[in-house]
Write a protein that holds these residues in place. Sequence first.
Motif, PDB file in Angstrom:
ATOM      1  N   LEU A   1       9.883  12.466   4.627  1.00  0.00           N
ATOM      2  CA  LEU A   1       8.635  11.682   4.575  1.00  0.00           C
ATOM      3  C   LEU A   1       8.082  11.264   5.897  1.00  0.00           C
ATOM      4  N   SER A   2       6.935  11.054   6.071  1.00  0.00           N
ATOM      5  CA  SER A   2       6.272  11.161   7.476  1.00  0.00           C
ATOM      6  C   SER A   2       6.616   9.690   7.862  1.00  0.00           C
TER       7      SER A   2
ATOM      8  N   ASN B   1       0.860  -1.221  -0.105  1.00  0.00           N
ATOM      9  CA  ASN B   1      -0.220  -0.076   0.095  1.00  0.00           C
ATOM     10  C   ASN B   1       0.873   1.169  -0.012  1.00  0.00           C
ATOM     11  N   ALA B   2       1.905   0.986  -0.678  1.00  0.00           N
ATOM     12  CA  ALA B   2       2.875   2.209  -0.520  1.00  0.00           C
ATOM     13  C   ALA B   2       3.002   2.878  -2.042  1.00  0.00           C
TER      14      ALA B   2
ATOM     15  N   ASP C   1       0.448   4.527  -3.930  1.00  0.00           N
ATOM     16  CA  ASP C   1      -0.228   5.651  -3.980  1.00  0.00           C
ATOM     17  C   ASP C   1       0.451   6.825  -3.672  1.00  0.00           C
ATOM     18  N   PHE C   2       1.095   6.838  -2.519  1.00  0.00           N
ATOM     19  CA  PHE C   2       1.691   7.863  -2.252  1.00  0.00           C
ATOM     20  C   PHE C   2       3.201   8.122  -3.037  1.00  0.00           C
TER      21      PHE C   2
ATOM     22  N   GLN D   1       4.793   6.745   5.956  1.00  0.00           N
ATOM     23  CA  GLN D   1       5.385   6.662   4.567  1.00  0.00           C
ATOM     24  C   GLN D   1       6.718   5.725   4.760  1.00  0.00           C
TER      25      GLN D   1
ATOM     26  N   ARG E   1       2.734  10.178  -5.772  1.00  0.00           N
ATOM     27  CA  ARG E   1       2.331  11.338  -5.980  1.00  0.00           C
ATOM     28  C   ARG E   1       3.665  12.396  -5.667  1.00  0.00           C
ATOM     29  N   LEU E   2       4.680  11.494  -5.306  1.00  0.00           N
ATOM     30  CA  LEU E   2       6.046  12.511  -5.065  1.00  0.00           C
ATOM     31  C   LEU E   2       6.614  12.906  -6.464  1.00  0.00           C
TER      32      LEU E   2
ATOM     33  N   THR F   1      -3.024   6.160   9.731  1.00  0.00           N
ATOM     34  CA  THR F   1      -2.039   5.643   8.889  1.00  0.00           C
ATOM     35  C   THR F   1      -1.780   4.022   9.412  1.00  0.00           C
TER      36      THR F   1
END
Length: 650
Positions: A548-549, A525-526, A528-529, A552, A532-533, A582
């Motif tokens: 990154l958070s 599930n990584a 998608d984010f 993430q 967007r980078l 998250t």
Amino acid sequence: MSHSHTMQKVPTFKTLGRLLKNVFKYTKWRPAVVIFCILFVTIAGSSSTIWIGYMTNNVLIVGSSVNGVLITWKDVAPAFLHMMIAMLIVYGVGLIASAIQNYLMAIVVQSFLLKTRQNLFYRMESLPLRYFDTNNHGDIMSTYTNDIDATRQLIGIALPQLLQATLFCVFAFVLMLMYSIWLWLIAMLGFAVMLASLAILGGKSGKNFVKQQHALAKVEGFIEEMMGGQRVIKVFCHEEQAKKDFDKINAEYNQASSTANSYANSLMPVIMNIGNLMYVVAAVVGAVLVALSAKNIALGNYVGLGSALKLDPNGFMTIAVVVVFINLSRQFSINVGQIAMQTNAVVVGIAGASRVFALMDEQPETDNGYIRLVLAQKDNNGNLQEVKNMGNVWAWKDARANILTELKGVVQFKEVNFGYNANKTVLHDINLIAKEGQKIAFVGATGAGKTTITNLINRFYDIQSGEICYDGIDIRKIKKEDLRRSLGIVLQDTNLFTGTILENIRYGKLNATDEECIEAAKLANAHDFISRLPDGYHTVLKHEASNLSQGQRQLISIARVAVANPPVMILDEATSSIDTKTEALVQKGMDSLMRGRTVFVIAHRLSTIQNADCIMVLDKGRIIERGNHEKLLRERGIYYQLCTGALEIE
């Protein structure tokens, strides 16, 4: 914190011998050529005093008469010309030798450093995890920086200059003895005083230079620790206390450095002043001997007082001899001072080399396993056959009996006892079994032994007694590399490295294609984010992915495990440091990853382990409850109290 590796060895000249042996080993013939060049440069340099003597003699005889014939400049000109040509040849060859020496020395030093850093890093990579748990990381880094640099200065500067100065002193010693034994005795008296000063001041400075090297490592270790903990320092307003702690160890470094340099800085002036005094005394005594020689010649007394080996044809002291001798004595004292200064650099270099060798001599992680992890496929009869690529199952291969056993992922602890120290047991009589595809969860207070159990599965540490079996095989029989390759780990603290996201995911499987890495990210599930980078999968992560958070970063670490596709997984509080929203995303990614695998889960949030096949409650290194969620609730024990809020995990 245990004692650092730096304190395990005392610097000795045995260390210097080992260092020189490595220099010749890594750079072959070059050091021998360098030594030969240094020898020739020294001979060329020391020959200047001989030229001065011959020239002085030729100047002094101009205007005198031999057998009634007056000697003029024209008579001595050929001798001057021959001497000048000889000097040019000697100095020219010396210049060439010096150039070759400097050129080769650069290659020798850099080749040695290249190989030393390589060996140092290779040894560090072979050390057990226990070493890094018990040694200050900043102190280890100091070995790569300060100690390597001290070794570089020792090989590249101190030893060549020390050798050159020593050779010159030897040549000067012999030449002074040949010119005049009386003046030589004066010079040796001064030399004895120099040696005494060197022994006293040099010895004290050397000891403190060694202390300085260790104190510097402590300073760097503290700074490295403070840099890593800046957030905590600021949150708890610990700045002033940190300053006080730093001032204390910085003062220790300052004390050692100041003392060492005070002795070292006073050494050269002391020796030079002794040399000046020796120069004056030799000049005065030489003048007296010249006067006595002149008087004896005038009286017709041909018993000379000047030369022990009668280098002068008449055996009398001459001005030329005095001029040569006092120049030799001046250069002799300068080179003794040079030896004194380089001795300190040698001591520091040996101290640095001893710390480097101490790390190199650390015992590597032992591995006596002979069972390997291989790819295999089943034939029509269900028998396993090893294949190089495209296998559909993992198998254990017994290299001794050439037997293949399918990897199922069954892990069993049998009466396991373990302690990080021999006198303190932290796990007591642990018995458990994780069957193929089961999810086993560990619950308990901090220090109960949850993470320790997973560390034992990886063989980061070895047990004191009992047995841990993997598919019925004692894990001590399995090669550690293969054992760990079969285990995927997601930790609470994510460790991402400088490089692109794609490279960080590929860390789990170095030969993975871009497509495999992207599929792993989707599974975790990584995707998608990452998409967007700005640079997508080619986004460069720096400073532990601070851009990154936490969630993430955790998703990327899960993708890294996913691309490795391990049959067994360990999740060590992987969601404890991220928010609930998250966590749901991360949990979904982990659920996809856990499907069909044997999984060990450590969790503070009980909601993440309610679907576990077996939950084990630990307390003080013992399993006090075990069963699934419903069973443990019915028993109304510790787990029940944790779920109902009557008891909290501390």
